[in-house]
Design a protein around this motif. Structure first.
Motif, mmCIF file in Angstrom:
data_model
loop_
_atom_site.group_PDB
_atom_site.id
_atom_site.type_symbol
_atom_site.label_atom_id
_atom_site.label_comp_id
_atom_site.label_asym_id
_atom_site.label_seq_id
_atom_site.Cartn_x
_atom_site.Cartn_y
_atom_site.Cartn_z
ATOM 1 N N SER A 1 0.828 -1.208 0.000
ATOM 2 C CA SER A 1 0.000 0.000 0.000
ATOM 3 C C SER A 1 0.860 1.254 0.000
ATOM 4 O O SER A 1 0.568 2.228 -0.710
ATOM 5 C CB SER A 1 -0.915 -0.009 1.233
ATOM 6 O OG SER A 1 -1.656 1.180 1.304
ATOM 7 N N LEU B 1 2.333 1.744 -3.357
ATOM 8 C CA LEU B 1 1.308 2.198 -4.298
ATOM 9 C C LEU B 1 1.048 3.693 -4.129
ATOM 10 O O LEU B 1 0.914 4.420 -5.114
ATOM 11 C CB LEU B 1 0.015 1.401 -4.085
ATOM 12 C CG LEU B 1 -1.139 1.714 -5.055
ATOM 13 C CD1 LEU B 1 -0.723 1.406 -6.491
ATOM 14 C CD2 LEU B 1 -2.382 0.919 -4.670
ATOM 15 N N ARG B 2 1.003 4.148 -2.872
ATOM 16 C CA ARG B 2 0.786 5.575 -2.632
ATOM 17 C C ARG B 2 1.934 6.398 -3.207
ATOM 18 O O ARG B 2 1.727 7.465 -3.784
ATOM 19 C CB ARG B 2 0.664 5.839 -1.127
ATOM 20 C CG ARG B 2 -0.636 5.352 -0.515
ATOM 21 C CD ARG B 2 -0.879 6.026 0.838
ATOM 22 N NE ARG B 2 0.280 5.919 1.724
ATOM 23 C CZ ARG B 2 0.488 4.893 2.561
ATOM 24 N NH1 ARG B 2 -0.390 3.887 2.606
ATOM 25 N NH2 ARG B 2 1.550 4.880 3.343
ATOM 26 N N ASP C 1 3.933 5.598 -5.721
ATOM 27 C CA ASP C 1 3.856 5.594 -7.188
ATOM 28 C C ASP C 1 2.766 6.540 -7.674
ATOM 29 O O ASP C 1 2.962 7.287 -8.652
ATOM 30 C CB ASP C 1 3.590 4.179 -7.694
ATOM 31 C CG ASP C 1 4.790 3.265 -7.489
ATOM 32 O OD1 ASP C 1 5.905 3.788 -7.305
ATOM 33 O OD2 ASP C 1 4.607 2.026 -7.496
ATOM 34 N N ARG C 2 1.612 6.503 -7.001
ATOM 35 C CA ARG C 2 0.511 7.368 -7.414
ATOM 36 C C ARG C 2 0.885 8.842 -7.218
ATOM 37 O O ARG C 2 0.604 9.687 -8.079
ATOM 38 C CB ARG C 2 -0.749 7.039 -6.607
ATOM 39 C CG ARG C 2 -1.976 7.824 -7.076
ATOM 40 C CD ARG C 2 -3.203 7.533 -6.224
ATOM 41 N NE ARG C 2 -3.541 6.117 -6.242
ATOM 42 C CZ ARG C 2 -3.469 5.323 -5.178
ATOM 43 N NH1 ARG C 2 -3.062 5.820 -4.020
ATOM 44 N NH2 ARG C 2 -3.791 4.054 -5.262
ATOM 45 N N PHE C 3 1.516 9.147 -6.089
ATOM 46 C CA PHE C 3 1.946 10.519 -5.810
ATOM 47 C C PHE C 3 2.899 11.013 -6.891
ATOM 48 O O PHE C 3 2.782 12.137 -7.376
ATOM 49 C CB PHE C 3 2.623 10.554 -4.430
ATOM 50 C CG PHE C 3 3.177 11.899 -4.048
ATOM 51 C CD1 PHE C 3 2.360 12.867 -3.483
ATOM 52 C CD2 PHE C 3 4.523 12.205 -4.247
ATOM 53 C CE1 PHE C 3 2.866 14.102 -3.118
ATOM 54 C CE2 PHE C 3 5.030 13.440 -3.890
ATOM 55 C CZ PHE C 3 4.192 14.390 -3.324
ATOM 56 N N ARG C 4 3.820 10.152 -7.294
ATOM 57 C CA ARG C 4 4.801 10.555 -8.293
ATOM 58 C C ARG C 4 4.157 10.717 -9.665
ATOM 59 O O ARG C 4 4.444 11.679 -10.394
ATOM 60 C CB ARG C 4 5.931 9.533 -8.345
ATOM 61 C CG ARG C 4 7.013 9.897 -9.351
ATOM 62 C CD ARG C 4 8.271 9.128 -9.110
ATOM 63 N NE ARG C 4 9.362 9.607 -9.960
ATOM 64 C CZ ARG C 4 10.634 9.560 -9.639
ATOM 65 N NH1 ARG C 4 11.006 9.045 -8.482
ATOM 66 N NH2 ARG C 4 11.565 10.006 -10.466
ATOM 67 N N LEU C 5 3.296 9.798 -10.053
ATOM 68 C CA LEU C 5 2.672 9.860 -11.371
ATOM 69 C C LEU C 5 1.812 11.114 -11.518
ATOM 70 O O LEU C 5 1.748 11.712 -12.603
ATOM 71 C CB LEU C 5 1.823 8.607 -11.605
ATOM 72 C CG LEU C 5 2.616 7.309 -11.850
ATOM 73 C CD1 LEU C 5 1.669 6.116 -11.900
ATOM 74 C CD2 LEU C 5 3.406 7.411 -13.147
ATOM 75 N N GLU C 6 1.137 11.535 -10.434
ATOM 76 C CA GLU C 6 0.257 12.692 -10.510
ATOM 77 C C GLU C 6 1.034 13.994 -10.709
ATOM 78 O O GLU C 6 0.506 14.962 -11.262
ATOM 79 C CB GLU C 6 -0.582 12.787 -9.230
ATOM 80 C CG GLU C 6 -1.647 11.698 -9.113
ATOM 81 C CD GLU C 6 -2.349 11.745 -7.761
ATOM 82 O OE1 GLU C 6 -1.885 12.535 -6.885
ATOM 83 O OE2 GLU C 6 -3.328 11.007 -7.576
#
Length: 354
Positions: A23, A26-27, A29-34
């Motif tokens: 988790s 995942l957070r 990766d999501r933070f970086r992609l955004e």
């Protein structure tokens, strides 16, 4: 199924389930992609600016730079608070540091700073401390008088005041011929470069100490000026006693007009800081010290250059030029140049931007 991970944290055993680790990843990766698009754009702008300055950056990117910098700084703050992965933190810290330098860092290179410093900046800083220069000058004159009066009252003061390296033949009781010989030109110029280096080290040390002691409200700086000028007063008494006042003044003027001017400025710069701290006015003491410190540092940067010039003059022209007229000409010319530079030379572009 993977086994849970057991770790120790401040002596307490914790169990990190694989689901928690996944988790967190995942957070991250999501933070970086955004936000990665803005980071990449900022990084490309920084690369172009670092390679070729503003010429390589479009107006659109230049206008976007502050916003992208704030976005990256905000991302770094969030990444630290949420303990994201170490690679993201390192990348953002480096990116924000580079962006800060481009947004808020100095716009001039060393060459540009040196030009602005020599062609107006240094002289302006000296003029801004004119009151401290007047005070320091009065103190130096008083110190010379004190040194003279002390040795008049008791010759033993001469040996207490004058450094041992000057106590060769220049001592009370020396004949006129002996003292005059100490003012003569050197027959052998070998080794004068080493002598110049040692003189520069000694004189620069005195000047820097006079500046550094200014943080104690300027009082130690003034005491140091009195002590150093008392040495001059004692030596003036010695040569005047044998009717060699003019010869000694000519011998001293070659380098003295530069060296004593530099020591005057260093003492005045230290006094400026001390006076600003003692009487900050509406400012806080730290603010007053910071403002006066920047001004004093500009003066001291120039003082070091003056000490280099004084050491060269002391080691070469003073030791190789024998005529009083020639010595006075060198010393007088240097004094006139310094006075003209500091108080008459006022470039409009420098003054307008001050």
């Amino acid at each position: 199924m993977k086994a849970p991970v057991i770790s120790s944290w401040f002596g307490k055993t914790q169990i990190e389930a694989p689901a928690d680790i996944e988790s967190a990843a995942l957070r991250s990766d999501r933070f970086r992609l955004e936000r990665e698009g803005d980071w990449r754009r900022l990084e490309e702008i920084l690369k172009r600016m670092e390679r070729g300055g503003l010429r390589r950056v479009s107006d659109e990117d230049l206008l976007a730079l502050p916003t992208l910098y704030r976005t990256a700084a905000s991302s770094l703050s969030v990444a630290r608070e949420t303990s994201l992965d170490a690679s993201t933190l390192r990348y953002l810290e480096s990116l924000v540091q580079r962006a800060w330098f481009q947004v808020y860092g100095p716009r001039q290179g060393f060459g540009g700073w040196l030009r602005s410093f020599l062609f107006g900046g240094w002289s302006r800083a000296v003029r801004e401390i004119w009151l401290e220069i007047c005070i320091a000058l009065a103190v130096m004159v008083a110190g010379t008088v004190v040194g003279w009066l002390l040795v008049v009252q008791d010759r033993e003061w001469y040996f207490r005041l004058v450094p041992t390296q000057f106590l060769d033949t220049r001592v009370p009781g020396a004949s006129r011929e002996v003292l005059q010989e100490s003012l003569a030109v050197e027959q052998d110029a070998s080794g004068l470069s080493v002598f110049a280096a040692s003189l520069f080290s000694n004189n620069a040390g005195v000047a820097i100490l006079a500046f550094a002691l200014g943080f104690a409200f300027g009082i130690p700086s003034l005491m140091l000026l009195v002590h150093n000028m008392a040495v001059l007063g004692a030596m003036l008494w010695l040569f005047a006693g044998q009717g060699l006042t003019v010869e000694f003044a000519a011998w001293l003027s070659v380098h003295g007009t530069t060296e004593l001017f530099a020591i005057l400025l260093s003492g005045a710069a230290g006094l400026h800081i001390g006076r600003s701290m003692a009487f900050p006015g509406q400012r806080s003491v730290l603010t007053a010290a910071a403002e006066s410190g920047r001004r004093g540092a500009a003066v001291m940067a120039g003082v070091v250059l003056m000490m280099v010039v004084a050491a060269i003059l002391e080691a070469f022209p003073r030791q190789l030029v024998g005529g009083m007229e020639d010595r006075f000409l060198i010393g007088g010319t240097m004094l006139a140049l310094w006075l003209a530079y500091f108080f008459a030379y006022r470039p409009k572009n420098i003054e307008d931007t001050a």
